[in-house]
Scaffold this active site. Structure first.
Site, PDB file in Angstrom:
ATOM      1  N   GLY A 194      25.695  17.223   4.282  1.00  0.00           N
ATOM      2  CA  GLY A 194      26.508  17.321   5.489  1.00  0.00           C
ATOM      3  C   GLY A 194      27.224  16.013   5.628  1.00  0.00           C
ATOM      4  O   GLY A 194      27.879  15.453   4.517  1.00  0.00           O
ATOM      5  N   LEU A 196      30.385  16.367   6.355  1.00  0.00           N
ATOM      6  CA  LEU A 196      31.450  16.972   5.643  1.00  0.00           C
ATOM      7  C   LEU A 196      32.679  16.391   5.888  1.00  0.00           C
ATOM      8  O   LEU A 196      33.092  16.216   7.006  1.00  0.00           O
ATOM      9  CB  LEU A 196      31.215  18.509   5.881  1.00  0.00           C
ATOM     10  CG  LEU A 196      29.868  19.273   5.522  1.00  0.00           C
ATOM     11  CD1 LEU A 196      29.949  20.765   5.702  1.00  0.00           C
ATOM     12  CD2 LEU A 196      29.477  19.086   4.148  1.00  0.00           C
ATOM     13  N   HIS A 197      33.552  16.541   4.865  1.00  0.00           N
ATOM     14  CA  HIS A 197      34.942  15.968   5.108  1.00  0.00           C
ATOM     15  C   HIS A 197      35.831  16.925   4.050  1.00  0.00           C
ATOM     16  O   HIS A 197      35.307  17.879   3.559  1.00  0.00           O
ATOM     17  CB  HIS A 197      35.080  14.387   4.692  1.00  0.00           C
ATOM     18  CG  HIS A 197      34.486  14.148   3.174  1.00  0.00           C
ATOM     19  ND1 HIS A 197      34.713  14.691   2.067  1.00  0.00           N
ATOM     20  CD2 HIS A 197      33.168  13.440   2.844  1.00  0.00           C
ATOM     21  CE1 HIS A 197      33.993  14.122   1.094  1.00  0.00           C
ATOM     22  NE2 HIS A 197      32.978  13.506   1.762  1.00  0.00           N
ATOM     23  N   HIS A 237      34.545  17.968   0.922  1.00  0.00           N
ATOM     24  CA  HIS A 237      33.684  19.007   0.796  1.00  0.00           C
ATOM     25  C   HIS A 237      34.544  20.596   1.186  1.00  0.00           C
ATOM     26  O   HIS A 237      34.027  21.496   0.417  1.00  0.00           O
ATOM     27  CB  HIS A 237      32.576  18.937   1.889  1.00  0.00           C
ATOM     28  CG  HIS A 237      31.724  17.761   1.651  1.00  0.00           C
ATOM     29  ND1 HIS A 237      31.640  16.751   2.568  1.00  0.00           N
ATOM     30  CD2 HIS A 237      30.624  17.580   0.778  1.00  0.00           C
ATOM     31  CE1 HIS A 237      30.648  15.853   2.145  1.00  0.00           C
ATOM     32  NE2 HIS A 237      30.049  16.378   0.779  1.00  0.00           N
ATOM     33  N   GLY A 256      31.227  17.632  -6.722  1.00  0.00           N
ATOM     34  CA  GLY A 256      32.549  16.943  -6.611  1.00  0.00           C
ATOM     35  C   GLY A 256      32.403  15.889  -7.811  1.00  0.00           C
ATOM     36  O   GLY A 256      31.474  15.377  -8.360  1.00  0.00           O
ATOM     37  N   SER A 294      34.354  10.039   1.004  1.00  0.00           N
ATOM     38  CA  SER A 294      33.015  10.058   0.810  1.00  0.00           C
ATOM     39  C   SER A 294      32.466   9.905   2.478  1.00  0.00           C
ATOM     40  O   SER A 294      32.945   9.465   3.351  1.00  0.00           O
ATOM     41  CB  SER A 294      32.689   8.574   0.451  1.00  0.00           C
ATOM     42  OG  SER A 294      31.460   8.481   0.613  1.00  0.00           O
ATOM     43  N   ARG A 300      30.134   8.279   3.141  1.00  0.00           N
ATOM     44  CA  ARG A 300      29.830   6.982   3.775  1.00  0.00           C
ATOM     45  C   ARG A 300      30.902   5.936   4.086  1.00  0.00           C
ATOM     46  O   ARG A 300      30.704   4.862   4.654  1.00  0.00           O
ATOM     47  CB  ARG A 300      29.287   6.279   2.388  1.00  0.00           C
ATOM     48  CG  ARG A 300      27.605   6.835   2.190  1.00  0.00           C
ATOM     49  CD  ARG A 300      26.820   5.977   1.071  1.00  0.00           C
ATOM     50  NE  ARG A 300      25.621   6.412   1.220  1.00  0.00           N
ATOM     51  CZ  ARG A 300      24.704   7.204   0.253  1.00  0.00           C
ATOM     52  NH1 ARG A 300      25.745   7.790  -0.663  1.00  0.00           N
ATOM     53  NH2 ARG A 300      23.655   7.524   0.321  1.00  0.00           N
TER      54      ARG A 300
END
Ligand code: PAF
EC number: 6.3.2.1
Length: 294
Positions: free
Chosen positions: A32, A34-35, A38, A152, A190, A192
């Site tokens: 999840g 998501l960016h 993704h 990825g 990312s 993060r």
């Protein structure tokens, strides 16, 4: 058709069964948050599944791959926004199980052992991480039974290990690696990155700047490429380096005297504030012309 959501194994089996098995099934496993990285995996999944096929995205923050003191509790959970990304990308099924749906008996007794590649780099810094990743990916592959699964290249070692698992354990699925998506200033997308404030976000570009510097110095030789990358990181303020290495494409060690034009991979991990970031880049070590000068 709108994306359909399954929260349980049973719902997943019903949704997949209802699709009638017409085309190929492509799975994009995620945690999840998501960016656009993704989103690009989902685009590739659709290409591989075809218009008639089924694209499945799993969203599951897997406790088994987080070590003590890591960010399991604060890992971003953005389900509604994630669903909107899946909808926009034309995903057919989202599988978003709770932890006890994936691990009904608590921690599994049988897990996937990553082997020697799992002890290097990320494996050395995060003991148990790859065992958790491989175990959940094996379970997701078992539940969805895709023809192809997309990951990825940003998590390069993870991709290498999953590819190896699929081959060593004859899982009958094709593993595809998708190129890293970057911001305009080079920062790899990312989940993060959301932890970073504006100053840290700026500092985090040191990782990709180091990789580009190594890539540009690659034709001059391995030592030069390593030195170029490490110089960027040693000058970077607020970036605590874990490792910066240049490895063979399978992440094995490179001999100091590599043959000209050896394909390689530069890999980096560093902490910016409390956030641990990783990145990597392909590069070529040594040109025929520079041979002997390095
Ligand atoms: O890359 C990730 O997001 C995770 O490690 C994965 C592959 C979904 C397994 O939990």
């Amino acid at each position: 058709m709108a994306v359909q959501v399954a929260g349980t194994r049973e719902e997943l089996a019903t949704l997949l069964g209802a699709r009638g098995g017409a085309g190929a099934v492509a799975l994009v496993p995620t945690m999840g948050a998501l960016h656009e990285g993704h989103a690009s995996l989902m685009g590739l999944a659709r290409e591989r599944a075809g218009a008639e096929g089924t694209v499945v995205v799993s969203i599951f923050v897997n406790p088994l791959q987080f070590g003590p003191g890591e960010d399991l509790d604060r890992y971003p959970r953005t389900f509604d926004a994630d669903l909107a990304v899946c909808e926009r990308q034309g995903v057919d099924v989202v599988f978003a199980p709770a932890a006890d749906e994936v691990y009904p008996g608590g921690e599994p007794q049988v897990t996937v052992e990553p082997g020697p590649l799992g002890t290097l780099l990320e494996g050395a810094s995060r003991p148990g991480h790859f065992r958790g990743v491989l175990t959940v990916v094996a379970k997701l592959l078992g539940l969805v039974r895709p023809d192809v699964a997309i990951f990825g290249q940003k998590d390069y070692q993870q991709l290498a290990l999953i590819t190896r698992m699929a081959s060593d354990l004859c899982l009958g699925v094709e593993i595809v690696g998708a190129e890293t998506v970057r911001e305009l200033d080079g920062l790899a997308l990312s989940s993060r990155n959301r932890y970073l404030d504006a100053e840290q976000r700026e500092r985090a570009t040191a990782l990709s700047r180091a990789l580009y510097a190594a890539r540009d110095a690659g034709p001059r030789g391995l030592a030069e490429a390593l030195a170029a990358g490490r110089a960027v990181l040693s000058e970077a303020e607020g970036v605590e380096l874990d490792y910066f290495e240049i490895r063979a494409v399978d992440l094995g060690e490179l001999a100091a005297a590599v043959p000209p034009q050896t394909p390689a991979r530069a890999v980096v991990a560093a902490r910016v504030g409390t956030t641990r970031l990783i990145d990597n880049m392909p590069l070529v070590i040594g040109t025929a012309a520079a041979e002997g000068s390095s």
